[in-house]
Write a protein that holds these residues in place. Structure first.
Motif, PDB file in Angstrom:
ATOM      1  N   GLY A 184       1.299   4.331 -14.340  1.00  0.00           N
ATOM      2  CA  GLY A 184       2.450   4.706 -14.126  1.00  0.00           C
ATOM      3  C   GLY A 184       3.228   4.919 -12.429  1.00  0.00           C
ATOM      4  O   GLY A 184       4.561   5.701 -12.880  1.00  0.00           O
ATOM      5  N   LYS A 185       2.990   3.872 -12.106  1.00  0.00           N
ATOM      6  CA  LYS A 185       4.117   3.633 -10.627  1.00  0.00           C
ATOM      7  C   LYS A 185       3.797   2.237 -10.274  1.00  0.00           C
ATOM      8  O   LYS A 185       4.248   1.537  -9.308  1.00  0.00           O
ATOM      9  N   ASN A 186       3.656   0.878 -11.105  1.00  0.00           N
ATOM     10  CA  ASN A 186       3.949  -0.174 -10.770  1.00  0.00           C
ATOM     11  C   ASN A 186       4.684  -0.671 -11.944  1.00  0.00           C
ATOM     12  O   ASN A 186       4.780  -2.228 -12.047  1.00  0.00           O
ATOM     13  N   GLY A 244      -4.843   6.545   0.612  1.00  0.00           N
ATOM     14  CA  GLY A 244      -3.714   6.407   0.598  1.00  0.00           C
ATOM     15  C   GLY A 244      -4.783   5.069  -1.282  1.00  0.00           C
ATOM     16  O   GLY A 244      -4.962   5.655  -1.564  1.00  0.00           O
ATOM     17  N   TYR A 245      -3.226   4.150  -1.964  1.00  0.00           N
ATOM     18  CA  TYR A 245      -3.807   3.698  -2.796  1.00  0.00           C
ATOM     19  C   TYR A 245      -2.898   2.532  -2.171  1.00  0.00           C
ATOM     20  O   TYR A 245      -2.464   1.787  -2.523  1.00  0.00           O
ATOM     21  N   HIS A 246      -4.010   0.980  -3.487  1.00  0.00           N
ATOM     22  CA  HIS A 246      -3.432  -0.015  -3.503  1.00  0.00           C
ATOM     23  C   HIS A 246      -2.045  -0.761  -4.673  1.00  0.00           C
ATOM     24  O   HIS A 246      -2.677  -0.196  -5.655  1.00  0.00           O
ATOM     25  N   ASN A 303      11.878   4.573  -3.390  1.00  0.00           N
ATOM     26  CA  ASN A 303      11.778   5.372  -4.350  1.00  0.00           C
ATOM     27  C   ASN A 303      10.461   4.159  -5.082  1.00  0.00           C
ATOM     28  O   ASN A 303      10.295   3.837  -5.903  1.00  0.00           O
ATOM     29  N   ASP A 304       9.307   5.160  -4.678  1.00  0.00           N
ATOM     30  CA  ASP A 304       7.919   4.806  -5.945  1.00  0.00           C
ATOM     31  C   ASP A 304       8.234   5.366  -6.916  1.00  0.00           C
ATOM     32  O   ASP A 304       7.947   6.213  -7.004  1.00  0.00           O
ATOM     33  N   TRP A 305       8.876   4.964  -7.235  1.00  0.00           N
ATOM     34  CA  TRP A 305       9.417   5.742  -9.315  1.00  0.00           C
ATOM     35  C   TRP A 305       7.866   5.529 -10.261  1.00  0.00           C
ATOM     36  O   TRP A 305       7.154   5.064  -9.868  1.00  0.00           O
ATOM     37  N   PHE A 364      10.952  10.020  -9.637  1.00  0.00           N
ATOM     38  CA  PHE A 364      11.204   8.826  -8.812  1.00  0.00           C
ATOM     39  C   PHE A 364      10.201   9.802  -7.073  1.00  0.00           C
ATOM     40  O   PHE A 364      10.020  11.150  -7.979  1.00  0.00           O
ATOM     41  N   GLU A 365       9.770   8.829  -6.432  1.00  0.00           N
ATOM     42  CA  GLU A 365       9.222   9.586  -5.176  1.00  0.00           C
ATOM     43  C   GLU A 365      10.817   9.324  -3.758  1.00  0.00           C
ATOM     44  O   GLU A 365      10.290   7.857  -4.062  1.00  0.00           O
ATOM     45  N   LEU A 366      10.999   9.725  -2.928  1.00  0.00           N
ATOM     46  CA  LEU A 366      11.611   9.730  -1.503  1.00  0.00           C
ATOM     47  C   LEU A 366      10.910   8.972  -1.152  1.00  0.00           C
ATOM     48  O   LEU A 366       9.848   9.782  -0.614  1.00  0.00           O
ATOM     49  N   GLU A 367      10.402   7.746  -0.745  1.00  0.00           N
ATOM     50  CA  GLU A 367       9.856   7.408   0.452  1.00  0.00           C
ATOM     51  C   GLU A 367      10.256   6.461   1.477  1.00  0.00           C
ATOM     52  O   GLU A 367      11.731   5.867   1.122  1.00  0.00           O
ATOM     53  N   MET A 368       9.743   6.067   2.945  1.00  0.00           N
ATOM     54  CA  MET A 368      10.124   5.178   3.263  1.00  0.00           C
ATOM     55  C   MET A 368       8.771   3.904   3.776  1.00  0.00           C
ATOM     56  O   MET A 368       7.563   4.605   3.070  1.00  0.00           O
ATOM     57  N   THR A 427       0.720  -1.663  -0.108  1.00  0.00           N
ATOM     58  CA  THR A 427      -0.011   0.370  -0.071  1.00  0.00           C
ATOM     59  C   THR A 427       0.807   1.234   0.240  1.00  0.00           C
ATOM     60  O   THR A 427       1.853   1.496   1.001  1.00  0.00           O
ATOM     61  N   ASP A 428       1.022   2.484  -0.490  1.00  0.00           N
ATOM     62  CA  ASP A 428       1.228   3.529  -0.583  1.00  0.00           C
ATOM     63  C   ASP A 428       0.703   4.725  -0.501  1.00  0.00           C
ATOM     64  O   ASP A 428      -0.716   4.578  -0.332  1.00  0.00           O
ATOM     65  N   PHE A 429       0.529   5.129   0.438  1.00  0.00           N
ATOM     66  CA  PHE A 429       0.233   6.141   1.455  1.00  0.00           C
ATOM     67  C   PHE A 429       0.276   7.582   0.810  1.00  0.00           C
ATOM     68  O   PHE A 429       1.068   7.682  -0.783  1.00  0.00           O
ATOM     69  N   GLY A 470       4.172   7.706   1.472  1.00  0.00           N
ATOM     70  CA  GLY A 470       4.272   8.504   0.756  1.00  0.00           C
ATOM     71  C   GLY A 470       5.319   9.565   1.167  1.00  0.00           C
ATOM     72  O   GLY A 470       6.253   9.579   1.739  1.00  0.00           O
ATOM     73  N   THR A 471       5.611  10.410  -0.865  1.00  0.00           N
ATOM     74  CA  THR A 471       6.700  10.892  -0.615  1.00  0.00           C
ATOM     75  C   THR A 471       6.309  11.897   0.249  1.00  0.00           C
ATOM     76  O   THR A 471       5.909  12.308   0.529  1.00  0.00           O
ATOM     77  N   ILE A 472       7.631  12.169   1.022  1.00  0.00           N
ATOM     78  CA  ILE A 472       8.223  12.806   1.069  1.00  0.00           C
ATOM     79  C   ILE A 472       8.382  14.387   1.296  1.00  0.00           C
ATOM     80  O   ILE A 472      10.579  13.946   1.068  1.00  0.00           O
TER      81      ILE A 472
HETATM   82 CA   LIG Z   1       4.193   7.219  -3.861  1.00  0.00          CA
END
Ligand SMILES: [Ca+2]
Ligand SMILES: O=C(O)/C=C/C(=O)CC(=O)CC(=O)O
Ligand SMILES: [Mg+2]
Length: 423
Positions: free
Chosen positions: A257-259, A163-165, A237-239, A203-207, A130-132, A353-355
Motif C-alpha cells: 500500500g506504500k511501496n 517506524g517501519y522499514h 510524499n509517501d503516497w 498522499f502523506e505530507l512528510e519531510m 525508513t518511515d516514522f 512520518g505524516t506531519i
Molecule cells: Ca508515511
C-alpha cells in the motif's frame, strides 16, 4: 546583521538566496552525466566545474573526488567539517564581495546553468529508507479511523518513535508520474478479497532526513550526537493506497500500500541553512527513557503546504502544516533507529512520518482531511471536490521558511497520478 548578498542577480528574491545553498544532483543536458550542484537564484551552480577549476582549496576538499560523483553519497559521508568547508567556499565564491568568478568570464559561463534547463535527479543512492510515525495528531487521527477511539494511540507510541522499514527502489524525484496501484482489498460480502485498482489513493505530507557519515554496526548514535548525522532535509510524499493498506497491514505494518512510489524534492536543505529557524519541539509527557531524552528538543519552524492540481486546472491549496508540530524529533528518531546497533549509511533516508497539525486545515493526508471519506474536501478554482485522489491529480508539496529579509525555500515535491494499468 546585513542581508548576505550574491552577485547572481535577483537571487535574494528567490527561495534560493546565498543563505540557502541546497545540494542536488542535476543533468545540464540530457546527454551529459549527472553531477552535484547548488541552487542559487534561478541557476544551478555546477560543483563539478568549480572543483575542476581548483576552487575548493580547503584541506578536506582540495584533493577530494566528491564533486565528480553522480550522487552526493561520498560528500555526505565526509561529515560536518567537510560540509562546513564546502559551504564557506561556495558562499564566498557566490557573494557580491568576491571577484573570482566575475573576473573569469569563461569560468563563469561553465559554472552557472539556468535552472529551467536542467533535469534534477535523485540526490543520492538511497540504500535504506525508513518511515516514522511521529505526529501525535496524525497517529491519533488514523488510530481512531483504523482501530477505534479507545485504542487510537497505540500503547507504545508515547514511549518510542514508531517506524517501519520502507522500500528505497521506488523512491522517485519530484516530477515523476505515478501509476495508480492495483492490489488486494478487504473481502466483500462473499468473504473473498477483491483485486482492483486502489479506490482510496492518498498522499502523506512528510519531510525526510538524508543521513551523513552513518554509524558502524553495533555502535549506536546518542541523541546528543544525532545532529552530526543529518546532512539535510527534503520534502516527501509517501503516497498511500488506504484500501490496500487497511487489508494487508496486520500484523507486520505497511507493505504494498506504500511501496509503489515515494516522491522526494530534489534539493537538500542543510542544517546550516535551517539554523535561523530552530525552535523547540513539543514537551514530552511521559518523559521518554534516558536514551531518548533530548534535553535540547531542537526542531525547525518549517511551514508546509500541499496543493492539488487537477488535470488542466489551476492548483488549489488543501492543507498547511509545520514540521515543528512533530512530537518525536529527528535526533530522537536517529537515536532510536540505532539503539540496537543498527547501522545507518551515507545517503539513507529517514522520513518524519505524516506531519499533521492540531486543526482540520492542517492535516497531512486526504484520509484525515476527508475524515475517512465521510466528507468532501473542496478545491478552489472550479477543481471540484475530493475525498481521495483522482487520476490526473498532481499533488504539490512546498515549504518556505521566512527569514529576516530572505527566504529559505525547499522547492517542490510534485507527482501526478496516472490511471491504473488495464487488467
Ligand atoms: Ca508515511
Ligand atoms: O496508523 C496506522 O495504522 C497507519 C499509519 C500510516 O499509514 C502512517 C504512516 O505511513 C506513517 C506516517 O507517515 O506517519
Ligand atoms: Mg512510499
Amino acid at each position: 546583521m546585513p542581508v548576505l548578498k550574491s552577485f547572481v542577480s535577483g537571487a535574494e528574491d528567490t527561495c534560493f538566496p546565498l543563505q540557502n545553498l541546497p545540494y542536488g544532483i542535476f543533468r545540464p543536458t540530457p546527454a551529459e552525466h549527472p553531477r552535484p550542484g547548488v541552487a542559487i537564484g534561478d541557476y544551478v551552480f555546477d560543483l563539478s566545474a568549480v572543483a575542476r577549476a581548483g576552487l575548493f582549496e580547503g584541506p578536506l576538499l582540495c584533493d577530494s573526488t566528491c564533486f565528480f560523483q553522480e550522487s552526493l553519497n561520498q560528500f555526505m559521508s565526509m561529515g560536518r567539517p567537510a560540509w562546513k568547508e564546502a559551504r564557506e567556499t561556495i558562499q564566498t565564491l557566490l557573494s557580491a564581495d568576491d571577484a573570482t568568478l566575475m573576473e573569469n568570464l569563461d569560468l563563469e559561463d561553465t559554472v552557472f546553468v539556468p535552472m529551467s534547463q536542467v533535469k534534477m535527479e535523485l540526490p543520492a543512492v538511497i540504500g535504506d529508507y525508513t518511515d516514522f510515525f511521529s505526529s501525535k495528531e496524525h497517529a491519533t487521527n488514523l488510530g481512531i479511523m483504523f482501530r477505534g477511539k479507545d485504542t487510537s494511540l497505540p500503547e507504545n507510541w508515547l514511549h518510542l518513535p514508531v517506524g517501519y522499514h520502507g522500500r528505497s527502489s521506488s523512491i522517485v524525484v519530484s516530477g515523476t508520474d505515478l501509476v495508480r496501484p492495483r492490489g488486494q482489498t478487504t473481502p466483500g460480502e462473499d468473504g473473498i478479497p477483491q483485486y482492483k485498482a486502489s479506490q482510496l489513493l492518498d498522499f502523506e505530507l512528510e519531510m525526510a532526513v538524508f543521513i551523513g557519515p552513518g554509524n558502524e554496526l553495533g555502535k549506536p548514535v546518542s541523541v546528543e550526537n544525532a545532529h552530526e548525522q543529518i546532512f539535510g532535509f527534503v520534502l516527501m510524499n509517501d503516497w498511500s493506497a488506504r484500501d490496500l493498506q487497511k487489508w494487508e497491514y496486520i500484523p507486520l505494518g505497511p507493505f504494498l500500500g506504500k511501496n509503489f512510489g515515494t516522491t522526494i524534492s530534489p534539493w537538500i536543505i542543510t542544517m546550516d541553512a535551517l539554523e535561523p529557524f530552530i525552535c523547540k519541539a513539543p514537551e514530552q509527557d511521559p518523559a521518554p527513557l534516558a536514551y531518548l531524552k533530548d534535553s535540547s528538543r531542537i526542531t525547525f519552524d518549517i511551514p508546509l503546504s500541499v496543493a492539488i492540481k487537477p488535470e488542466g486546472e489551476k492548483e488549489s491549496v488543501i492543507t498547511q502544516s509545520n514540521f515543528k508540530y512533530l512530537y518525536w524529533t529527528a535526533a530522537q528518531q536517529i537515536a532510536h533507529h540505532t539503539v540496537n546497533g543498527c547501522n545507518l549509511r551515507p545517503g539513507d533516508l529517514l522520513a518524519s512520518g505524516t506531519i499533521s497539525g492540531p486543526v482540520d486545515g492542517s492535516y497531512g493526508s486526504m484520509i484525515e482531511l476527508s475524515w475517512g471519506g465521510s466528507k468532501e474536501v473542496k478545491l478552489e478554482n472550479g477543481g471540484g471536490v475530493r475525498k481521495f485522489l483522482q487520476d490526473g491529480d498532481e499533488v504539490i508539496i512546498t515549504a518556505c521558511c521566512k527569514g529576516d529579509g530572505y527566504s529559505i525555500g525547499f522547492g517542490s515535491c510534485a507527482g501526478k497520478i496516472l490511471p491504473a494499468i488495464a487488467e
